[in-house]
Design a protein around this motif. Structure first.
Motif, mmCIF file in Angstrom:
data_model
loop_
_atom_site.group_PDB
_atom_site.id
_atom_site.type_symbol
_atom_site.label_atom_id
_atom_site.label_comp_id
_atom_site.label_asym_id
_atom_site.label_seq_id
_atom_site.Cartn_x
_atom_site.Cartn_y
_atom_site.Cartn_z
ATOM 1 N N ARG A 30 0.828 -1.207 0.000
ATOM 2 C CA ARG A 30 0.000 0.000 0.000
ATOM 3 C C ARG A 30 0.865 1.261 0.000
ATOM 4 N N VAL A 31 1.935 1.249 0.775
ATOM 5 C CA VAL A 31 2.844 2.401 0.811
ATOM 6 C C VAL A 31 3.436 2.657 -0.570
ATOM 7 N N ARG A 32 3.864 1.611 -1.226
ATOM 8 C CA ARG A 32 4.455 1.778 -2.558
ATOM 9 C C ARG A 32 3.418 2.281 -3.561
ATOM 10 N N GLN A 33 2.179 1.874 -3.389
ATOM 11 C CA GLN A 33 1.118 2.347 -4.274
ATOM 12 C C GLN A 33 0.903 3.854 -4.107
ATOM 13 N N HIS A 34 0.935 4.327 -2.871
ATOM 14 C CA HIS A 34 0.693 5.742 -2.606
ATOM 15 C C HIS A 34 1.909 6.618 -2.877
ATOM 16 N N LEU A 35 3.099 6.075 -2.655
ATOM 17 C CA LEU A 35 4.306 6.894 -2.713
ATOM 18 C C LEU A 35 5.248 6.500 -3.850
ATOM 19 N N GLY A 36 4.686 5.933 -4.886
ATOM 20 C CA GLY A 36 5.521 5.440 -5.984
ATOM 21 C C GLY A 36 6.491 6.473 -6.525
ATOM 22 N N SER A 37 6.005 7.649 -6.886
ATOM 23 C CA SER A 37 6.870 8.673 -7.470
ATOM 24 C C SER A 37 7.851 9.229 -6.443
ATOM 25 N N ASP A 38 7.415 9.398 -5.195
ATOM 26 C CA ASP A 38 8.320 9.881 -4.149
ATOM 27 C C ASP A 38 9.461 8.894 -3.911
ATOM 28 N N LEU A 39 9.148 7.602 -3.951
ATOM 29 C CA LEU A 39 10.173 6.602 -3.713
ATOM 30 C C LEU A 39 11.127 6.466 -4.899
ATOM 31 N N LEU A 40 10.676 6.847 -6.071
ATOM 32 C CA LEU A 40 11.593 6.871 -7.214
ATOM 33 C C LEU A 40 12.663 7.945 -7.022
ATOM 34 N N SER A 41 12.290 9.066 -6.437
ATOM 35 C CA SER A 41 13.254 10.143 -6.210
ATOM 36 C C SER A 41 14.056 9.942 -4.930
ATOM 37 N N ARG A 42 13.493 9.212 -3.963
ATOM 38 C CA ARG A 42 14.203 8.947 -2.692
ATOM 39 C C ARG A 42 14.124 7.443 -2.386
ATOM 40 N N PRO A 43 14.747 6.592 -3.213
ATOM 41 C CA PRO A 43 14.569 5.138 -3.061
ATOM 42 C C PRO A 43 15.106 4.576 -1.752
ATOM 43 N N ARG A 44 16.039 5.244 -1.108
ATOM 44 C CA ARG A 44 16.631 4.703 0.116
ATOM 45 C C ARG A 44 15.696 4.816 1.317
ATOM 46 N N VAL A 45 14.596 5.514 1.151
ATOM 47 C CA VAL A 45 13.620 5.623 2.235
ATOM 48 C C VAL A 45 12.814 4.331 2.387
ATOM 49 N N ASP A 46 12.749 3.528 1.346
ATOM 50 C CA ASP A 46 11.941 2.304 1.326
ATOM 51 C C ASP A 46 12.710 1.162 1.976
ATOM 52 N N MET A 47 12.249 0.704 3.140
ATOM 53 C CA MET A 47 12.938 -0.357 3.877
ATOM 54 C C MET A 47 12.431 -1.758 3.547
ATOM 55 N N GLY A 48 11.461 -1.867 2.682
ATOM 56 C CA GLY A 48 11.045 -3.177 2.210
ATOM 57 C C GLY A 48 10.006 -3.897 3.049
ATOM 58 N N GLY A 49 9.554 -3.293 4.151
ATOM 59 C CA GLY A 49 8.430 -3.898 4.858
ATOM 60 C C GLY A 49 8.592 -4.261 6.316
ATOM 61 N N PRO A 50 9.793 -4.562 6.843
ATOM 62 C CA PRO A 50 9.849 -4.927 8.265
ATOM 63 C C PRO A 50 9.579 -3.756 9.197
ATOM 64 N N PHE A 51 9.770 -2.540 8.710
ATOM 65 C CA PHE A 51 9.429 -1.315 9.423
ATOM 66 C C PHE A 51 9.399 -0.204 8.386
ATOM 67 N N PHE A 52 8.903 0.967 8.783
ATOM 68 C CA PHE A 52 8.734 2.056 7.818
ATOM 69 C C PHE A 52 9.409 3.362 8.246
ATOM 70 N N ALA A 53 9.737 3.494 9.507
ATOM 71 C CA ALA A 53 10.342 4.732 9.998
ATOM 72 C C ALA A 53 11.394 4.410 11.047
ATOM 73 N N LEU A 54 12.313 5.368 11.252
ATOM 74 C CA LEU A 54 13.342 5.244 12.259
ATOM 75 C C LEU A 54 13.362 6.501 13.121
ATOM 76 N N ALA A 55 13.498 6.323 14.409
ATOM 77 C CA ALA A 55 13.805 7.422 15.317
ATOM 78 C C ALA A 55 15.251 7.240 15.750
ATOM 79 N N VAL A 56 16.083 8.230 15.488
ATOM 80 C CA VAL A 56 17.515 8.121 15.774
ATOM 81 C C VAL A 56 17.888 9.214 16.771
ATOM 82 N N LYS A 57 18.609 8.830 17.802
ATOM 83 C CA LYS A 57 19.001 9.801 18.817
ATOM 84 C C LYS A 57 20.242 9.300 19.543
ATOM 85 N N GLU A 58 20.846 10.169 20.306
ATOM 86 C CA GLU A 58 21.987 9.799 21.141
ATOM 87 C C GLU A 58 21.501 9.511 22.557
#
Length: 335
Positions: A215-243
């Motif tokens: 579903r994410v790929r269906q909605h964000l197809g063009s965005d993911l073409l320009s930023r392909p490294r954002v697509d993690m393939g399904g085990p998770f969709f976002a990261l929170a990074v901190k020290e």
């Protein structure tokens, strides 16, 4: 001229060397698996921790319940082993006591997920992100921590369609390049292993995550073409990074109750154990290890980092993104 005179056959010594190399390579996965099984720790909880399943979104209330009913100082919690795979299964609990839609394990700690070389490269990429001075679009959440986290990737928080987070999308070109470099490394060296772990330990939930990914790929197809490294393939969709870590006991309110968050850290530090007052335990998450945990079910916090530097990656899926991919079950995985 005979075929033998073409010299196509390898010298005997080289052939033996290749045979030894292949035999060694074939044994390595077996040796690793045997080592993991030898060091396996199974921690069986006495009851399902249902304390916060139906609670309203209120961090103060969570802290009040924890302080009144559970030991909440890291020194009071039982420390699970520093090394070895850890499983917190649910299959031994009485029938009907585990809510519908839960995966087979409440938490899992994996070993050998990230080599020392990969850890160092991740640190370099995080340092490049920091040096690019990215804008943090979310205010620090004092209900969990006094230090800020950068939220990168895709989510659907307070929305009806998936979108890239503002921390990913609205940055300078220099910051975008550094962020994409960091995400690309996680995409290449962590996400595939997490996908395999998901499929092995919670196959029905992994299947549901694949549907959400489609579903994410269906909605964000063009965005993911320009930023392909954002697509993690399904085990998770976002990261929170901190020290350091999140030192205030809290729930991850935006997570789905039955979907794992994955936590790993890089650096060289002491302390920082993952503390779970409801279970009376703390789980070390050392370099190279990954903790899968139901972060909306278990109130948790990080023990203080007493020395060194610790960069924490929390890989998660927000509940609306998952729920909207499964409207027929309101985001509950049907087992």
């Amino acid at each position: 001229m005979s075929k033998k005179s073409h010299g196509m056959r390898r010298p005997v010594g080289q052939a033996k060397k290749l045979a030894r190399t292949k035999a060694h390579r074939d044994r390595e996965p077996q040796k690793i698996k045997a080592a993991i099984e030898r060091d396996l720790v199974t921690y069986r909880i006495k009851r399902f921790p249902s304390d916060f399943l139906c609670i309203r979104r209120d961090g103060v209330l969570v802290r009040d319940i924890i302080s009144k009913n559970f030991a909440s100082s890291p020194d009071q919690l039982e420390a699970l082993p520093d090394y070895g795979k850890i499983l917190l299964p649910l299959d031994h609990l009485p029938s009907g006591s585990v809510p519908v839609g839960m995966p087979p394990y409440l938490a899992i700690r994996y070993e050998h997920f990230l080599s020392e070389a990969h850890q160092k490269r991740l640190i370099l990429r995080w340092d490049a992100v920091v040096a690019s001075h990215p804008v943090n679009h979310l205010k620090p959440n004092t209900n969990r921590s006094t230090t800020e986290a950068h939220h990168l990737g895709i989510w659907e928080v307070f929305g009806s369609k998936p979108r890239m987070t503002a921390d990913t999308r609205t940055q300078t070109p220099e910051a975008k390049e550094a962020i994409d470099c960091l995400l690309g490394y996680v995409q290449s060296f962590m996400a595939p292993k997490l996908a395999t772990a998901y499929a092995d330990h919670a196959p029905l939930h992994w299947k549901a995550m694949q549907k959400a990914h489609a579903r994410v790929r269906q909605h964000l197809g063009s965005d993911l073409l320009s930023r392909p490294r954002v697509d993690m393939g399904g085990p998770f969709f976002a990261l929170a990074v901190k020290e350091a870590g999140s030192g205030v006991v809290h729930l991850d309110w935006n997570d789905n109750k039955g979907i794992y968050a994955y936590i790993f850290a890089v650096g060289d530090w002491e302390g920082g154990e993952f503390c779970i007052p409801q279970l009376g335990i703390k789980i070390p998450v050392r370099p190279g290890q990954v903790l899968a945990v139901l972060a909306r079910v278990l109130a948790h916090f990080s023990a203080p980092v007493t020395s060194g530097r610790r960069i924490v990656f929390t890989c998660f899926t927000d509940t609306l993104l998952f729920k909207h991919a499964h409207p027929e079950t309101e985001g509950v995985v049907v087992l």
